[in-house]
Design a protein around this motif. Sequence first.
Motif, PDB file in Angstrom:
ATOM      1  N   ASN A   1       0.452  -1.041  -0.483  1.00 18.77           N
ATOM      2  CA  ASN A   1       0.450  -0.583  -0.070  1.00 18.77           C
ATOM      3  C   ASN A   1       0.535   1.299   0.149  1.00 18.77           C
ATOM      4  O   ASN A   1       1.487   1.473   1.521  1.00 18.77           O
ATOM      5  CB  ASN A   1      -0.735  -0.357   1.383  1.00 18.77           C
ATOM      6  N   VAL A   2       0.706   2.113  -1.087  1.00 20.85           N
ATOM      7  CA  VAL A   2       1.949   3.181  -0.905  1.00 20.85           C
ATOM      8  C   VAL A   2       0.785   4.411  -1.498  1.00 20.85           C
ATOM      9  O   VAL A   2      -0.175   4.337  -2.280  1.00 20.85           O
ATOM     10  CB  VAL A   2       2.498   2.664  -2.703  1.00 20.85           C
ATOM     11  N   TYR A   3       2.052   5.097  -0.377  1.00 21.99           N
ATOM     12  CA  TYR A   3       0.494   7.047  -0.773  1.00 21.99           C
ATOM     13  C   TYR A   3       2.332   7.807  -1.035  1.00 21.99           C
ATOM     14  O   TYR A   3       3.051   7.950  -0.464  1.00 21.99           O
ATOM     15  CB  TYR A   3       0.629   6.964   0.792  1.00 21.99           C
ATOM     16  N   VAL A   4       1.458   8.304  -2.003  1.00 16.16           N
ATOM     17  CA  VAL A   4       2.650   9.102  -2.359  1.00 16.16           C
ATOM     18  C   VAL A   4       2.723  10.563  -2.216  1.00 16.16           C
ATOM     19  O   VAL A   4       1.147  10.818  -2.137  1.00 16.16           O
ATOM     20  CB  VAL A   4       2.950   9.009  -4.114  1.00 16.16           C
TER      21      VAL A   4
ATOM     22  N   GLU B   1       5.524  -0.994 -11.003  1.00 18.63           N
ATOM     23  CA  GLU B   1       5.750  -1.873 -10.170  1.00 18.63           C
ATOM     24  C   GLU B   1       4.694  -2.722  -9.507  1.00 18.63           C
ATOM     25  O   GLU B   1       4.866  -4.113  -8.326  1.00 18.63           O
ATOM     26  CB  GLU B   1       6.474  -1.080  -9.223  1.00 18.63           C
ATOM     27  N   ARG B   2       3.389  -3.299  -9.502  1.00 21.41           N
ATOM     28  CA  ARG B   2       2.232  -3.682  -9.359  1.00 21.41           C
ATOM     29  C   ARG B   2       2.251  -2.864  -8.068  1.00 21.41           C
ATOM     30  O   ARG B   2       2.067  -4.613  -6.947  1.00 21.41           O
ATOM     31  CB  ARG B   2       2.295  -4.956 -10.044  1.00 21.41           C
ATOM     32  N   PRO B   3       2.146  -2.030  -7.141  1.00 21.76           N
ATOM     33  CA  PRO B   3       2.200  -2.155  -5.926  1.00 21.76           C
ATOM     34  C   PRO B   3       0.604  -2.723  -5.823  1.00 21.76           C
ATOM     35  O   PRO B   3      -0.013  -2.522  -6.181  1.00 21.76           O
ATOM     36  CB  PRO B   3       1.809  -0.426  -5.052  1.00 21.76           C
ATOM     37  N   SER B   4       0.060  -2.876  -4.757  1.00 21.98           N
ATOM     38  CA  SER B   4      -1.524  -3.097  -3.605  1.00 21.98           C
ATOM     39  C   SER B   4      -2.553  -2.056  -4.338  1.00 21.98           C
ATOM     40  O   SER B   4      -3.461  -2.216  -4.264  1.00 21.98           O
ATOM     41  CB  SER B   4      -1.899  -4.004  -2.810  1.00 21.98           C
ATOM     42  N   SER B   5      -1.163  -1.040  -3.378  1.00 18.91           N
ATOM     43  CA  SER B   5      -2.704   0.207  -4.126  1.00 18.91           C
ATOM     44  C   SER B   5      -1.401   0.830  -4.182  1.00 18.91           C
ATOM     45  O   SER B   5      -0.940   1.244  -3.821  1.00 18.91           O
ATOM     46  CB  SER B   5      -4.504   0.692  -2.516  1.00 18.91           C
ATOM     47  N   LEU B   6      -2.371   2.419  -4.628  1.00 14.17           N
ATOM     48  CA  LEU B   6      -1.776   3.440  -5.343  1.00 14.17           C
ATOM     49  C   LEU B   6      -2.156   5.189  -5.389  1.00 14.17           C
ATOM     50  O   LEU B   6      -3.287   5.076  -5.398  1.00 14.17           O
ATOM     51  CB  LEU B   6      -0.702   4.138  -6.584  1.00 14.17           C
ATOM     52  N   LYS B   7      -1.893   5.589  -3.538  1.00 15.85           N
ATOM     53  CA  LYS B   7      -2.660   7.106  -3.423  1.00 15.85           C
ATOM     54  C   LYS B   7      -2.042   8.555  -3.561  1.00 15.85           C
ATOM     55  O   LYS B   7      -0.573   8.018  -3.187  1.00 15.85           O
ATOM     56  CB  LYS B   7      -3.496   6.763  -2.385  1.00 15.85           C
ATOM     57  N   LEU B   8      -2.733   9.164  -3.925  1.00 16.43           N
ATOM     58  CA  LEU B   8      -1.432  10.086  -4.537  1.00 16.43           C
ATOM     59  C   LEU B   8      -1.923  11.146  -2.725  1.00 16.43           C
ATOM     60  O   LEU B   8      -3.216  11.460  -3.065  1.00 16.43           O
ATOM     61  CB  LEU B   8      -1.893  11.548  -5.183  1.00 16.43           C
TER      62      LEU B   8
END
Length: 148
Positions: A68-71, A92-99
């Motif tokens: 779970n990636v938070y940019v 890179e196929r993160p489970s989730s990607l949020k800005l």
Amino acid sequence: IRKESGDSEVFLLGILKGATCLTADLLRAVGGPVSFGFVDVVRDLSDNETATAIELDFLSYTDISGRNVYVLKDIVTTGIIESYLLAHLRQERPSSLKLVALLDRPEARTTEVRTDHHLFKVGEGTFVGYGLEFEGRLGNLSHIARVG
């Protein structure tokens, strides 16, 4: 952020250098397993209106696959840099990607990108404090202020 991610590890990816204070505060505030890294997006600044991302520099590269990636970004304006970075990270196929934006200026978008979370919506202007600098100064203010 913790509510969205459940018990899973959260990875905070701060965009240098403006998101350093936001990254540090979220790192301390989000409970449970949290890790972090930083990325610098090198831009072609020959034309501020259409500045394009030309290179990513992961200062602390971490595999984000399945995470779970938070940019974290200081201020999202045109969306060009954020769109470029998010497209790269999706590969890179993160489970989730949020800005996540400290400041969001949606009316200034020239590229389709939306923030998943933001602390403040702002209009035009130059902002300083909390890591936001103007001419290399005033980033150390404990509050956010508009200058000029």
